[in-house]
Design an enzyme around this catalytic site. Sequence first.
Site, PDB file in Angstrom:
ATOM      1  N   LYS A   4       0.866  -1.058   0.149  1.00  0.00           N
ATOM      2  CA  LYS A   4       0.046   0.075  -0.079  1.00  0.00           C
ATOM      3  C   LYS A   4       0.942   1.262  -0.010  1.00  0.00           C
ATOM      4  O   LYS A   4       1.653   1.314   0.703  1.00  0.00           O
ATOM      5  CB  LYS A   4      -0.872   0.199   1.125  1.00  0.00           C
TER       6      LYS A   4
HETATM    7  C1  E4P Z   1      -7.797   1.130   4.095  1.00  0.00           C
HETATM    8  O1  E4P Z   1      -7.124   1.259   3.226  1.00  0.00           O
HETATM    9  C2  E4P Z   1      -7.722   2.370   5.127  1.00  0.00           C
HETATM   10  O2  E4P Z   1      -6.870   1.914   5.998  1.00  0.00           O
HETATM   11  C3  E4P Z   1      -9.126   2.357   6.075  1.00  0.00           C
HETATM   12  O3  E4P Z   1     -10.070   1.783   5.520  1.00  0.00           O
HETATM   13  C4  E4P Z   1      -9.338   3.525   6.864  1.00  0.00           C
HETATM   14  O4  E4P Z   1     -10.383   3.224   7.413  1.00  0.00           O
HETATM   15  P1  E4P Z   1     -10.733   4.427   8.833  1.00  0.00           P
HETATM   16  O5  E4P Z   1     -11.036   5.874   7.933  1.00  0.00           O
HETATM   17  O6  E4P Z   1     -11.996   4.012   9.373  1.00  0.00           O
HETATM   18  O7  E4P Z   1      -9.453   4.642   9.434  1.00  0.00           O
END
Ligand code: E4P
Length: 225
Positions: free
Chosen positions: A85
């Site tokens: 990522k």
């Molecule tokens: C995914 O890539 C993100 O890390 C995640 O879904 C963020 O979620 P949040 O806004 O609940 O922290």
Amino acid sequence: MIYMLDTANIEAICRAVDLYPLAGVTTNPSIIAQENRPLKEILLGIRECIGRERMLHAQVMGSDAQTMLLEAIAMRALDPELIIKVPVTQQGIKAIKLIAAKDIRITATAILTPQQALMAAVAGAEFLAPYVNRLDNICSDGINLAAEISLLIKHYHLNAKVLGASFKNVQQIHQLALAGAHSVTISPDVFDLLLSHPLTDSGVAGFRADWEKIYGDNTNVLDAL
Ligand code: E4P
């Protein structure tokens, strides 16, 4: 729909692998930090639980592209199937180009605009993760963002998939599915809510009560044939 679980909690992951048609697990630096253990231990533990056939996504932390590339290479040495990522900053886009050139799969993350997603896909990202709830929280429209990214993927015939992320309720996930998103990553608590309905529970309880009047307590079809 490709379902993924957004957590690094081993217990929650193993439970979801057992129950649901889970295609993978995503993490982010905040999720990893919650575990408060060495990263290597966390990633290897998740992999042991999900097997080689499911996806595991883990994020780089460097602030320049070269460091992100080195992080990606090091994490892949630990887990050769790992999907890396990368946030859609300028250095992140540069890193996506460098990492993609090594034939490493990439999820572009922290996407809040369609143009960030478009550039990440052109640079080589396979998954594009728009943050639905974080936009909804500021009176913007997370679903529309995901829908526009889907349109751009089709329009430019890009080899990329929307990975809807950051959900706080089932309606957001439903709207995202209707908007044509390919995949979602969902926290364990919201994931369970996808199946939750009191009329389903009372319906199943009613079937059991009627059945047991005739076939006996705690019996099933095998006892009644
Ligand atoms: C995914 O890539 C993100 O890390 C995640 O879904 C963020 O979620 P949040 O806004 O609940 O922290």
